[in-house]
Design an enzyme around this catalytic site. Structure first.
Site, PDB file in Angstrom:
ATOM      1  CG  HIS A   1     -81.474 -34.645  -0.935  1.00 47.15           C
ATOM      2  ND1 HIS A   1     -81.941 -33.639  -0.098  1.00 47.15           N
ATOM      3  CD2 HIS A   1     -81.088 -34.016  -2.078  1.00 47.15           C
ATOM      4  CE1 HIS A   1     -81.831 -32.475  -0.715  1.00 47.15           C
ATOM      5  NE2 HIS A   1     -81.321 -32.674  -1.913  1.00 47.15           N
TER       6      HIS A   1
ATOM      7  NE  ARG B   1     -85.909 -29.939  -2.614  1.00 45.00           N
ATOM      8  CZ  ARG B   1     -84.612 -29.851  -2.317  1.00 45.00           C
ATOM      9  NH1 ARG B   1     -83.707 -30.082  -3.253  1.00 45.00           N
ATOM     10  NH2 ARG B   1     -84.200 -29.597  -1.079  1.00 45.00           N
TER      11      ARG B   1
ATOM     12  NE  ARG C   1     -77.289 -29.647   0.628  1.00 43.60           N
ATOM     13  CZ  ARG C   1     -77.687 -29.547  -0.642  1.00 43.60           C
ATOM     14  NH1 ARG C   1     -76.869 -29.062  -1.556  1.00 43.60           N
ATOM     15  NH2 ARG C   1     -78.885 -29.939  -1.017  1.00 43.60           N
TER      16      ARG C   1
ATOM     17  CG  ASP D   1     -78.057 -37.357  -8.114  1.00 43.86           C
ATOM     18  OD1 ASP D   1     -77.738 -36.247  -8.594  1.00 43.86           O
ATOM     19  OD2 ASP D   1     -77.865 -37.642  -6.908  1.00 43.86           O
TER      20      ASP D   1
ATOM     21  CB  CYS E   1     -82.215 -34.339  -7.472  1.00 42.82           C
ATOM     22  SG  CYS E   1     -80.512 -34.901  -7.627  1.00 42.82           S
TER      23      CYS E   1
ATOM     24  CD  GLN F   1     -84.467 -33.407  -5.148  1.00 43.79           C
ATOM     25  OE1 GLN F   1     -83.753 -32.444  -4.920  1.00 43.79           O
ATOM     26  NE2 GLN F   1     -85.385 -33.390  -6.116  1.00 43.79           N
TER      27      GLN F   1
HETATM   28  N1   CP Z   1     -81.346 -30.900  -5.671  1.00 42.94           N
HETATM   29  C1   CP Z   1     -80.671 -30.198  -4.744  1.00 42.94           C
HETATM   30  O1   CP Z   1     -80.653 -30.503  -3.548  1.00 42.94           O
HETATM   31  O2   CP Z   1     -80.027 -29.115  -5.264  1.00 42.94           O
HETATM   32  P1   CP Z   1     -78.982 -28.200  -4.465  1.00 42.94           P
HETATM   33  O3   CP Z   1     -77.785 -29.038  -4.183  1.00 42.94           O
HETATM   34  O4   CP Z   1     -78.687 -27.057  -5.408  1.00 42.94           O
HETATM   35  O5   CP Z   1     -79.625 -27.727  -3.200  1.00 42.94           O
HETATM   36  N1  NVA Z   2     -76.173 -36.923  -5.037  1.00 45.72           N
HETATM   37  C1  NVA Z   2     -75.957 -35.511  -5.167  1.00 45.72           C
HETATM   38  C2  NVA Z   2     -77.227 -34.775  -4.996  1.00 45.72           C
HETATM   39  C3  NVA Z   2     -77.151 -33.274  -5.173  1.00 45.72           C
HETATM   40  C4  NVA Z   2     -78.446 -32.594  -4.936  1.00 45.72           C
HETATM   41  C5  NVA Z   2     -74.906 -35.053  -4.183  1.00 45.72           C
HETATM   42  O1  NVA Z   2     -74.946 -35.504  -3.028  1.00 45.72           O
HETATM   43  O2  NVA Z   2     -74.050 -34.258  -4.550  1.00 45.72           O
END
Ligand code: CP
Ligand code: NVA
Length: 311
Positions: free
Chosen positions: A127, A290, A100, A222, A262, A130
């Site tokens: 993502h 997920r 990440r 989101d 999400c 997701q």
């Molecule tokens: N939706 C999602 O990726 O959640 P987290 O940021 O908690 O992993």
């Molecule tokens: N768009 C959001 C998604 C979190 C799962 C972010 O990047 O923070």
């Protein structure tokens, strides 16, 4: 081992995505599977996570593997050590990396420099994990994906990008309603349209949310300020105020529309409490999925074995 990186959802073919979705449905229904013994996953995260971290760790555990979590403070990707060196060292210790990152290019460089598979567990651009869970959730609620219309309302961010690309690949109509300046960028839109020419999906960018949700099977939203954009949160709340998923917006959509997010959600900002807790919302099934989608992806990359009942 064949390196099977998944940095963009388009690193998978539409055929592979369909196989993963049907595998995930079988896994959710109770089919027991495992990966070859002794496999180790490194979770290399520059940002916080609940769903992604826990679904990957739980998936590895239940498939017979193990995982190591490397927190934002630990590795210092590109700061304490060059990205390429981290990639080459981890490739000698573990079998697969889920990362990440703030920058999409960091995930791409990790994948290029690793001799093991690298999965994008969220970057600023995509993502992919997701959207596998999202498509699974849509199939569960609507049956076939074909002839559906997904409407994303809000910021043209990482989740929106992957959702547009996946929709175009799988032949699902996709509309995004976003304010000027916050739309999905041309490069992603153009890539989506080239997939749509093959699949027959209609891919639309527009500004007006009430018009967008007309005929929607799915409304998706989101956060208005993604991780890394927190300082702009107040300004963004003003810019996006007309894009809240609330009861007024749902009045313009069909009665059987489902609402997705999400998570994490900011109740009272991009979605109201009554909608996220209401009958249209499938957000917690989506979060559960997920896990099932991640298991299917890990089995695809690491190699899957069936476990006979009673073994
Ligand atoms: N939706 C999602 O990726 O959640 P987290 O940021 O908690 O992993
Ligand atoms: N768009 C959001 C998604 C979190 C799962 C972010 O990047 O923070």
């Amino acid at each position: 081992m064949i390196t099977r990186d998944v940095i963009s959802i388009t690193d998978l073919t539409p055929e592979t995505i369909n196989v993963l979705l049907s595998d995930a449905l079988e896994i959710k229904a109770g089919r027991r599977r495992s990966i070859p013994s002794g496999k180790v996953l490194a979770l290399l995260f520059e940002k916080p996570s609940l769903r992604t971290r826990v679904s990957f760790e739980t998936a590895m555990m239940s498939l017979g593997g193990q995982s190591l979590y490397l927190s934002p403070a630990e590795v210092g990707l590109g700061k304490r050590e060059p990205i390429a060196d981290v990639a080459r060292v981890l490739s000698r210790y573990v079998d697969i990396i889920a990362t990440r990152t703030f920058c999409h290019t960091t995930a791409r460089e990790l994948a290029q420099e690793s001799s093991i598979p690298v999965i994008n567990a969220l970057s600023d651009v995509e993502h992919p994990c997701q959207v596998l869970a999202d498509m699974l959730t849509i199939i569960e609620n609507k049956g076939e994906l074909s002839s559906l219309k997904i409407v994303y309302v809000g910021d043209g961010n990482n989740v929106a990008n992957s959702l547009m690309l996946a929709s175009a690949m799988l032949g699902v109509d996709f509309t995004i309603a976003a304010p000027d300046g916050y739309q999905i960028k041309d490069d992603i839109f153009d890539r989506a349209n080239s997939y749509a020419q093959q699949s027959g999906a209609r891919i639309i960018r527009m500004e007006e949310p009430l018009d967008a949700v007309s005929g929607a099977d799915v409304i998706y939203t989101d956060t208005w300020a993604s991780m890394g954009q927190e300082v702009k949160s107040r300004e963004r709340c003003q810019i996006f105020s007309a894009y809240q998923v609330n009861s007024n917006l749902l009045c313009h959509a069909p009665e059987n529309v489902i609402v997705m997010h999400c998570l994490p959600a900011h109740r009272g900002e991009e979605i109201t409490d009554d909608i996220i807790e209401g009958p249209h919302s499938v957000v917690f099934d989506q979060a559960e999925n997920r896990l099932h989608a991640t298991k299917a992806l890990l089995l695809y990359i690491l190699g899957g074995l069936d476990i006979s009942i009673g073994s």
